[in-house]
Design a protein around this motif. Sequence first.
Motif, short mmCIF file in Angstrom:
data_model
loop_
_atom_site.label_atom_id
_atom_site.label_comp_id
_atom_site.label_asym_id
_atom_site.label_seq_id
_atom_site.Cartn_x
_atom_site.Cartn_y
_atom_site.Cartn_z
N ILE A 1 0.81 -1.59 -0.19
CA ILE A 1 0.16 -0.48 -0.06
C ILE A 1 0.32 1.57 -0.48
O ILE A 1 1.51 1.51 0.96
N GLY A 2 1.02 1.92 -0.95
CA GLY A 2 1.55 3.39 -0.66
C GLY A 2 1.44 3.72 -1.78
O GLY A 2 0.82 3.46 -2.85
N LYS A 3 1.95 5.11 -2.36
CA LYS A 3 1.26 5.71 -3.93
C LYS A 3 1.81 5.01 -4.56
O LYS A 3 1.15 5.18 -5.91
N ASN A 4 3.29 4.99 -4.63
CA ASN A 4 3.68 3.99 -5.91
C ASN A 4 3.24 2.33 -5.40
O ASN A 4 4.86 2.03 -5.22
N ALA A 5 2.43 1.33 -5.91
CA ALA A 5 2.61 -0.03 -5.05
C ALA A 5 2.10 -0.51 -5.94
O ALA A 5 2.35 -0.73 -6.95
N HIS A 6 3.18 -1.44 -5.67
CA HIS A 6 3.48 -3.22 -6.60
C HIS A 6 3.90 -4.00 -5.89
O HIS A 6 4.81 -4.66 -4.48
N ALA B 1 -2.19 -4.70 -4.61
CA ALA B 1 -1.28 -3.22 -4.65
C ALA B 1 -2.51 -1.84 -4.80
O ALA B 1 -3.85 -2.47 -5.36
N ILE B 2 -2.14 -1.83 -3.62
CA ILE B 2 -3.46 -0.36 -2.95
C ILE B 2 -2.76 1.11 -3.80
O ILE B 2 -1.69 0.89 -2.55
N GLY B 3 -3.03 2.08 -4.31
CA GLY B 3 -1.87 3.73 -3.98
C GLY B 3 -2.29 3.86 -4.84
O GLY B 3 -3.60 3.54 -6.03
N PHE B 4 -1.46 5.56 -5.70
CA PHE B 4 -2.07 6.75 -6.26
C PHE B 4 -2.08 5.30 -7.55
O PHE B 4 -2.68 5.62 -8.44
N ARG B 5 -0.13 4.81 -7.75
CA ARG B 5 -0.55 3.85 -9.16
C ARG B 5 -0.20 2.86 -8.80
O ARG B 5 0.93 2.13 -7.80
N VAL C 1 -0.90 -8.18 -9.48
CA VAL C 1 -2.42 -9.60 -9.85
C VAL C 1 -3.69 -8.84 -9.42
O VAL C 1 -3.68 -8.66 -10.26
N PHE C 2 -3.53 -8.02 -8.09
CA PHE C 2 -5.30 -7.55 -7.55
C PHE C 2 -4.28 -6.38 -7.73
O PHE C 2 -3.88 -5.51 -6.40
N SER C 3 -5.08 -5.15 -8.10
CA SER C 3 -4.48 -4.25 -7.99
C SER C 3 -5.19 -2.97 -7.44
O SER C 3 -6.59 -3.03 -8.46
N ILE C 4 -5.92 -1.56 -6.85
CA ILE C 4 -7.14 -0.75 -6.73
C ILE C 4 -5.75 0.72 -7.19
O ILE C 4 -5.47 0.59 -6.05
N GLY C 5 -6.68 1.84 -7.26
CA GLY C 5 -5.54 2.93 -7.36
C GLY C 5 -5.91 3.81 -8.79
O GLY C 5 -6.84 3.79 -9.99
N LEU C 6 -6.04 5.18 -8.33
CA LEU C 6 -6.02 6.03 -9.19
C LEU C 6 -5.69 5.59 -11.15
O LEU C 6 -6.38 5.87 -12.14
N MET C 7 -4.25 4.93 -10.97
CA MET C 7 -3.82 4.26 -11.54
C MET C 7 -3.66 2.90 -11.62
O MET C 7 -2.90 2.69 -11.07
N ARG D 1 -2.58 -1.21 -12.91
CA ARG D 1 -2.26 -2.45 -13.78
C ARG D 1 -2.37 -3.78 -13.07
O ARG D 1 -1.89 -3.45 -12.03
N GLY D 2 -3.03 -4.74 -13.53
CA GLY D 2 -3.28 -6.11 -12.90
C GLY D 2 -3.73 -7.04 -13.36
O GLY D 2 -4.56 -6.37 -14.53
N PHE D 3 -4.06 -8.23 -13.15
CA PHE D 3 -4.35 -9.48 -13.62
C PHE D 3 -5.95 -8.65 -13.38
O PHE D 3 -7.16 -8.75 -14.44
N VAL D 4 -6.75 -8.04 -12.01
CA VAL D 4 -7.83 -8.29 -12.02
C VAL D 4 -7.30 -6.44 -11.69
O VAL D 4 -7.00 -6.27 -10.01
N SER D 5 -7.82 -5.44 -12.28
CA SER D 5 -7.43 -3.53 -11.69
C SER D 5 -8.97 -2.94 -11.21
O SER D 5 -9.72 -3.33 -12.55
N PHE D 6 -8.84 -2.45 -10.43
CA PHE D 6 -10.02 -1.29 -10.40
C PHE D 6 -9.12 0.28 -9.98
O PHE D 6 -8.41 0.41 -9.70
N GLY D 7 -9.48 1.28 -11.19
CA GLY D 7 -8.81 2.52 -10.83
C GLY D 7 -9.38 3.30 -11.89
O GLY D 7 -11.20 3.13 -13.02
#
Length: 264
Positions: free
Chosen positions: A105-110, A114-118, A122-128, A130-136
Amino acid sequence: MTLGEKISTLRKENHYTQEQLAELLGVSRQSISKWESNLAYPETDKLIKMGKLFDCSMDYLLNEDITEKQEIRSIEQKNIWNHFKLQIRERKSKKIIFGMPLYHIGKNAHGFFAIGFRAHGVFSIGLMARGFVSFGLLSLGVISAGLLTLGLISAGVFSIGLLALGAIAVGLFAIGAISIGILSIGALSVGYFSTGALSVGKYIAVGDHAQAMIAIGKTTAEGTVYSHIGNLSSADIPTVINQLDNTVPQWLQWAKEIFKIFIQ
């Protein structure tokens, strides 16, 4: 309160270990320990980073007489975009999966999660995201959802994907208010095989107003080969299917068979 005591207090208030804070500042854990013990002092650039990270002023960090933290958020920062960035506090799992932290969890999360600004995982949530499953806000993934989305299965205000769902949808199979695809369903629908209030198709269009090689419309139907107003009768269906079989190319046979189910 000394500088070291303030660093220690701020670190604990924000739930960082010495290792995590060291990683964020680009120093060793031993450096953090020395700072907190007042055996050494951070360089100016590290102090600036801590001020931003902990949302406090340089006066608070350096002046031992100041004991109350002074927030440095400016009026311009009090908008949704910057508020989101400021609220994210760095968290990273020590457990590794597929070469990534289990969660980050962070501004640039990997991380795996992953949860972050970017956010990239594999599972990612953020303003931007990328991932297998992504919400943003801007989302890219095999399965993606958000405002602007691109994915194998994509849902959003504007979406592009093999299966696209959205206000504006572009895809192999598109469903939306405005949809463009091989198989297209929408209020305004454009595709090889389309259905909607205003439907335009290359091979067949079904809707209130239909325009295609084969046009089936409730109000108007403009077909270059076949036109029909109203619902198809059992006697009309074989004629339409025969026209499709004779004109649709081999690479679109799968779409034709799906659309046959729809009109029967």
